[in-house]
Design a protein around this motif. Structure first.
Motif, short mmCIF file in Angstrom:
data_model
loop_
_atom_site.label_atom_id
_atom_site.label_comp_id
_atom_site.label_asym_id
_atom_site.label_seq_id
_atom_site.Cartn_x
_atom_site.Cartn_y
_atom_site.Cartn_z
N PRO A 57 -4.46 6.05 -2.81
CA PRO A 57 -3.48 5.24 -3.53
C PRO A 57 -2.19 5.12 -2.72
CG PRO A 57 -3.51 7.47 -4.40
CD PRO A 57 -4.58 7.44 -3.36
N LEU A 58 -1.56 3.98 -2.90
CA LEU A 58 -0.27 3.71 -2.29
C LEU A 58 0.61 3.12 -3.39
CD1 LEU A 58 1.70 3.40 0.11
CD2 LEU A 58 0.63 1.17 0.54
N LEU A 59 1.62 3.90 -3.82
CA LEU A 59 2.51 3.47 -4.89
C LEU A 59 3.75 2.87 -4.25
CD1 LEU A 59 3.05 3.36 -7.95
CD2 LEU A 59 4.20 5.59 -7.72
N VAL A 60 4.02 1.63 -4.59
CA VAL A 60 5.18 0.92 -4.05
C VAL A 60 6.13 0.63 -5.20
CG1 VAL A 60 5.97 -1.08 -2.76
CG2 VAL A 60 3.69 -0.15 -2.33
N ARG A 61 7.33 1.21 -5.16
CA ARG A 61 8.31 1.02 -6.21
C ARG A 61 9.05 -0.30 -5.98
NH1 ARG A 61 8.51 5.71 -9.05
NH2 ARG A 61 7.73 7.59 -7.96
N THR A 62 9.85 -0.65 -6.99
CA THR A 62 10.53 -1.94 -6.90
C THR A 62 11.58 -1.98 -5.81
OG1 THR A 62 12.07 -1.14 -8.60
CG2 THR A 62 10.15 -2.41 -9.36
N ASP A 63 12.10 -0.79 -5.39
CA ASP A 63 13.10 -0.78 -4.33
C ASP A 63 12.46 -0.68 -2.94
OD1 ASP A 63 12.09 1.73 -4.56
OD2 ASP A 63 14.04 2.76 -4.73
N GLY A 64 11.13 -0.71 -2.88
CA GLY A 64 10.44 -0.70 -1.59
C GLY A 64 10.02 0.67 -1.14
N ARG A 65 10.43 1.73 -1.91
CA ARG A 65 9.98 3.05 -1.53
C ARG A 65 8.50 3.22 -1.87
NH1 ARG A 65 13.76 7.29 -4.30
NH2 ARG A 65 13.47 5.82 -6.01
N ILE A 66 7.85 4.04 -1.07
CA ILE A 66 6.40 4.22 -1.25
C ILE A 66 6.10 5.69 -1.38
CG2 ILE A 66 5.82 2.12 0.05
CD1 ILE A 66 5.17 3.88 2.43
N GLU A 67 4.97 5.95 -2.08
CA GLU A 67 4.42 7.29 -2.18
C GLU A 67 2.94 7.17 -1.82
OE1 GLU A 67 5.09 9.00 -5.97
OE2 GLU A 67 7.26 8.69 -5.94
N ALA A 68 2.49 8.05 -0.92
CA ALA A 68 1.10 7.98 -0.48
C ALA A 68 0.71 9.32 0.11
CB ALA A 68 0.89 6.87 0.52
N SER A 69 -0.55 9.49 0.27
CA SER A 69 -1.09 10.71 0.85
C SER A 69 -0.87 10.70 2.36
CB SER A 69 -2.60 10.80 0.56
OG SER A 69 -3.17 11.86 1.29
N PRO A 70 -0.64 11.89 2.94
CA PRO A 70 -0.53 11.93 4.42
C PRO A 70 -1.77 11.41 5.12
CG PRO A 70 0.31 13.98 3.45
CD PRO A 70 -0.35 13.22 2.34
N ARG A 71 -2.89 11.48 4.43
CA ARG A 71 -4.14 10.98 5.02
C ARG A 71 -4.05 9.47 5.32
NH1 ARG A 71 -9.84 10.98 1.82
NH2 ARG A 71 -11.17 10.23 3.53
N LEU A 72 -3.31 8.76 4.44
CA LEU A 72 -3.13 7.33 4.67
C LEU A 72 -2.36 7.10 5.97
CD1 LEU A 72 -3.44 4.42 3.72
CD2 LEU A 72 -1.35 4.69 2.39
N GLY A 73 -1.38 7.99 6.24
CA GLY A 73 -0.64 7.88 7.50
C GLY A 73 -1.58 8.07 8.70
N GLN A 74 -2.55 9.00 8.53
CA GLN A 74 -3.52 9.18 9.61
C GLN A 74 -4.38 7.93 9.78
OE1 GLN A 74 -5.71 12.74 8.67
NE2 GLN A 74 -3.91 14.08 8.86
N TRP A 75 -4.79 7.29 8.66
CA TRP A 75 -5.60 6.06 8.77
C TRP A 75 -4.83 4.96 9.52
CZ3 TRP A 75 -8.45 5.07 3.48
CH2 TRP A 75 -9.42 6.07 3.30
N LEU A 76 -3.50 4.95 9.23
CA LEU A 76 -2.69 3.91 9.86
C LEU A 76 -2.23 4.28 11.26
CD1 LEU A 76 -0.46 2.83 6.85
CD2 LEU A 76 -2.52 1.73 7.71
N GLY A 77 -2.56 5.51 11.73
CA GLY A 77 -2.17 5.94 13.07
C GLY A 77 -0.73 6.39 13.14
N LEU A 78 -0.10 6.73 11.97
CA LEU A 78 1.28 7.18 11.95
C LEU A 78 1.34 8.68 11.92
CD1 LEU A 78 2.65 4.60 9.34
CD2 LEU A 78 2.83 4.47 11.83
N ASP A 79 2.49 9.24 12.37
CA ASP A 79 2.65 10.69 12.34
C ASP A 79 2.86 11.20 10.92
OD1 ASP A 79 2.43 10.67 15.08
OD2 ASP A 79 4.61 10.51 15.40
N GLY A 80 3.33 10.37 10.05
CA GLY A 80 3.55 10.72 8.65
C GLY A 80 3.72 9.47 7.83
N VAL A 81 3.87 9.69 6.51
CA VAL A 81 4.05 8.55 5.61
C VAL A 81 5.53 8.23 5.55
CG1 VAL A 81 3.71 7.63 3.30
CG2 VAL A 81 2.00 9.18 4.30
#
Length: 785
Positions: A57-81
């Motif tokens: 899951p990727l929760l996107v708030r109205t102000d653009g902040r996001i909440e997601a699992s660190p695993r998603l960051g790995q899928w995207l090739g990022l060091d973190g979320v």
């Protein structure tokens, strides 16, 4: 007091109640703790399940902040979320800019309109395929209109789908290619149903039967192949299907108005039907016929060769032998009726004495039979007992047979022996010559030389045995020359003879004083011959002769100058003598007696004759020196000749002769020196008077005629009837020479008449010749232009 009595009871009750309340509170707290721990374990389990699930899951708030699992960051090739959605694109990592913009717009629209969305994205530098499905988040999850985006990793499914798509596309492509190949095939192809009826034909089939389309051919059942012996093509296809084996046959049919031979094949395809195709082999049949004709022509040509040729097949049996082969091996002409094997042919040749004498004939025969399996051409010389020399060439052919070529080289070897003898003779001849001989090839390398060549140039035999190049030879002989730079002259002569095919020569001086003369001669075989001759002695003799010749020329010049000066010196006193004599004759010196007068007349006559001789001598010397001056003027020929003749009237009368002057035709004027031409004609007339006997007649004939060159000339002929001249005397008369009395030598004639006359006539561009026979007189013929 009574209250005091109940106070402990009351306190006890209060303490019991408090205890019970504390126990209940503890029990309740423990129950709540258990429930909290259970809920925490459930949350942890649910969170772990979410972490392990294929969708994050990727929760996107109205102000653009996001909440997601660190695993998603790995899928995207990022060091973190990251904290915000816009930060999912990080310097070559995360989502591509276009996909991030598309996701941002979809999330914004979902938050405002609650519209779900779907999209697919692939992170930077990754082969992972992500599916994004978004909807408005439940208020219990995130109140305030947040968007929930579920991210699915469907890489394996995408790979499988891609593979299946590729396989399907490849299968479709192969099918289309196969259909296109069949349709574009140049040969007719078709497919029949199990009942033998046509179901599918290609374009070549339609063109062969001359139909409009494939559908028309199938609808009408038009057959390409005609029925053979009442058996239709469909029946043959059913037989192939029933037997389950292909049937191939060669039939003839008409295509485009031409009868063509086809190889037809019917191929059963199980229960689906029978496929067929037809290959046009008319060209192959024509080629086969052409090959047979070529083979016959080739064998007829081999019969005309002087070399024997025999062909053996893969079974080692004789298939062809031309006439020279049969003649060389003394074979019977009927041998091709029952062709023998190779070994039997050798046995027959041995019986006829046409093979070499060997100690072990069976082993020798097996060795020759190995020619069939040899990998290359074998060549052998055979020397027969009768002196015949044969050259045998055995050529294995690809079909396992053998081509045997036999050449009679007896005459060639005899000629080779003669050639060797000629070469040895040539070498011996070269070595015995006085000249130095060397032969050079077109590449400049020395081929042949004799011993004198090495001696003349001072070369060592070891050096010549290396067959040196002309450049090396020039370097070797340069040190032996008087002028080393002249060695290149020899090289130029050799190059002119070998390359330019020109004959040139030259002379060269050696340092030891010898003089060599050399010449380059091109030879018919393309080589060049350098011939060198030692001319030291002849050069010395030539130099001596040249010096002598120069001395003679100088002496002749001195003589000419002497004669010219002496003639001038003699003319002055002679003129004085003549003048004084004439004065005495006229009486200026007093009266003379008769005898004195006779003496004076004799002196005047002698002076005139001496003056004429001096003038003749001067003209002759100047003419021989090429310095004779001419005073040219126009002269009328007939009066001029009459004047010259009349001057000789006294001599004619004294000699008892008569003169006959004749003219023929209209004379044109002559351009000549009157005095010198009169002297020339006068000398000729004087010779005629002197040669004529008393009472004879002297003829002078003047005419106009054409010369041998076609020019108009004046011809003057002076003819006498004297004794005449023989051929030997006539040849030397104009040079002032005569044959001596003994007939063995030549003497100088007395007088300068004829030589001077010839010189004077030639000085005028004319010619003087004599015609005479012994006993018939002499004729002097003058031709003037």
């Amino acid at each position: 007091m009574e209250f005091s009595r109940f106070l402990p009871v009351l306190i006890g009750l209060l303490l019991g109640a408090w205890t019970m309340a504390a126990a209940w509170a503890v029990l309740a707290a423990r129950a709540r703790q258990n429930r909290a721990e259970h809920q925490l374990r459930s949350a942890r389990r649910l969170g772990r399940m979410v972490e392990e699930s294929p969708a994050l899951p990727l929760l996107v708030r109205t102000d653009g902040r996001i909440e997601a699992s660190p695993r998603l960051g790995q899928w995207l090739g990022l060091d973190g979320v990251p904290q915000y959605l816009s930060e999912l694109d990080g310097n070559g990592k995360g989502l591509p800019a276009d996909k991030l913009a598309e996701l941002t717009e979809a999330v914004r629209r979902c938050q405002k309109t609650a519209a779900p969305f779907r999209m697919v994205a692939t992170p930077h530098g990754s082969s992972r395929s992500l599916a994004l499905r978004g909807h408005l988040a439940d208020p219990q999850v995130s109140p305030g209109g947040a968007a929930m985006v579920w991210v699915f990793d469907f890489s394996d499914s995408e790979t499988e789908l891609t593979r299946l798509r590729d396989e399907a596309a490849r299968a479709r492509g192969d099918f289309h290619a196969l259909v296109s190949l069949i349709e574009a095939a140049p040969m007719p192809m078709w497919f029949r149903r199990p009942d033998g009826e046509l179901q599918l034909v290609n374009h070549a089939y339609v063109a062969a039967v001359g139909a409009e389309s494939a559908d028309a051919v199938v609808a009408k059942g038009t057959e390409l192949i005609e029925a053979v012996d009442g058996i239709a093509p469909g029946h043959v296809a059913r037989q192939a299907m029933e037997k389950g084996i292909p049937i191939e046959r060669i039939v003839s049919t008409t295509i485009d108005g031409q009868r063509r031979a086809l190889r037809v094949s019917d191929l059963p395809l199980g229960d689906d039907g029978v496929a067929g195709y037809a290959v046009d082999i008319e060209d192959l049949e024509e080629m086969s016929r052409s090959f047979r004709a070529f083979r016959e022509a080739q064998r007829a040509l081999l019969d005309q060769l002087s070399a024997g040729v025999a062909q053996f097949d893969a079974k080692r049996r004789l298939t062809f032998a031309n006439q020279p082969f049969q003649r060389l091996f003394k074979l019977d002409g009927r041998i091709l009726v029952d062709p023998p094997a190779f070994e039997r042919l050798l046995d027959a040749a041995r019986d006829a004495g046409r093979v070499p004498e060997v100690r072990d004939f069976p082993a020798w025969r097996r060795e020759k039979a190995a020619w069939f399996s040899a990998g290359s051409t074998q060549e052998e010389p055979w020397a027969l007992a009768d002196g015949t020399h044969l050259r045998i060439v055995a050529q294995p052919v690809p079909d396992g047979g053998l081509l045997l070529i036999v050449e009679d080289r007896t005459e060639q070897l005899r000629l080779s022996a003669m050639r060797d003898t000629l070469l040895r003779t040539r070498t011996a001849t070269f070595d015995s010559l006085f000249e130095s001989i060397a032969v050079f090839a077109p590449d400049g390398r020395m081929q042949i030389w004799n011993r004198r060549f090495a001696a003349d140039w001072g070369l060592e035999n070891e050096f010549l045995d290396t067959h040196p190049h002309i450049e090396a030879l020039l370097r070797k002989i340069a040190s032996r020359l008087k002028r080393p730079v002249e060695a290149e002259t020899v090289g130029n002569v050799v190059r002119a003879a070998t390359l330019d095919r020109n004959q040139t020569g030259g002379r060269i001086a050696l340092a030891d004083g010898r003089m060599l003369e050399f010449a380059g001669v091109p030879l018919p075989d393309g080589n060049g011959l350098l011939a060198v001759l030692d001319i030291t002695d002849s050069q010395k003799a030539e130099d001596a002769l040249r010096e002598s010749n120069a001395a003679l020329i100088e002496a002749d010049a001195i003589k000419t100058r002497f004669l010219a000066n002496m003639s001038k010196e003699l003319r002055t006193p002679l003129t004085s003598i003549g003048g004084f004599a004439e004065m005495l004759e006229t009486g200026l010196g007093g009266d003379l007696s008769d005898a004195g007068k006779d003496y004076v007349v004799s002196i005047i006559t002698a002076s005139a004759q001496l003056g004429e001789h001096i003038d003749s001598l001067l003209d002759l010397s100047q003419s021989e020196a090429g310095l004779l001056p001419l005073k040219l003027e126009e002269i009328d020929p007939m009066p001029f000749v009459r004047t010259v003749v009349e001057e000789r009237a006294g001599r004619l009368q004294k000699a008892g002769l008569t003169l006959d002057l004749q003219a023929n035709g209209l004379m044109r004027p002559l351009v000549a020196d009157r005095r010198r031409l009169a002297r020339a004609i006068g000398h000729i007339v004087d010779n005629a008077i002197a040669a004529s006997p008393r009472g004879a007649r002297v003829l002078v004939h003047v005419s106009r005629r054409k010369s041998a060159a076609g020019e108009d000339v004046v011809r003057i002929v002076v003819q006498d009837k004297g004794a005449g001249l023989d051929s030997r005397s006539l040849a030397r008369a104009l040079d002032g020479m005569k044959v001596s009395a003994d007939g063995k030598s030549v003497d100088r004639r007395q007088g300068l008449g004829l030589p001077l006359a010839r010189q004077l006539v030639e000085a005028h561009g004319g010619s003087l010749r004599l015609a005479s026979e012994p006993g018939k007189g002499t004729s002097a013929i003058i031709e003037l232009p």
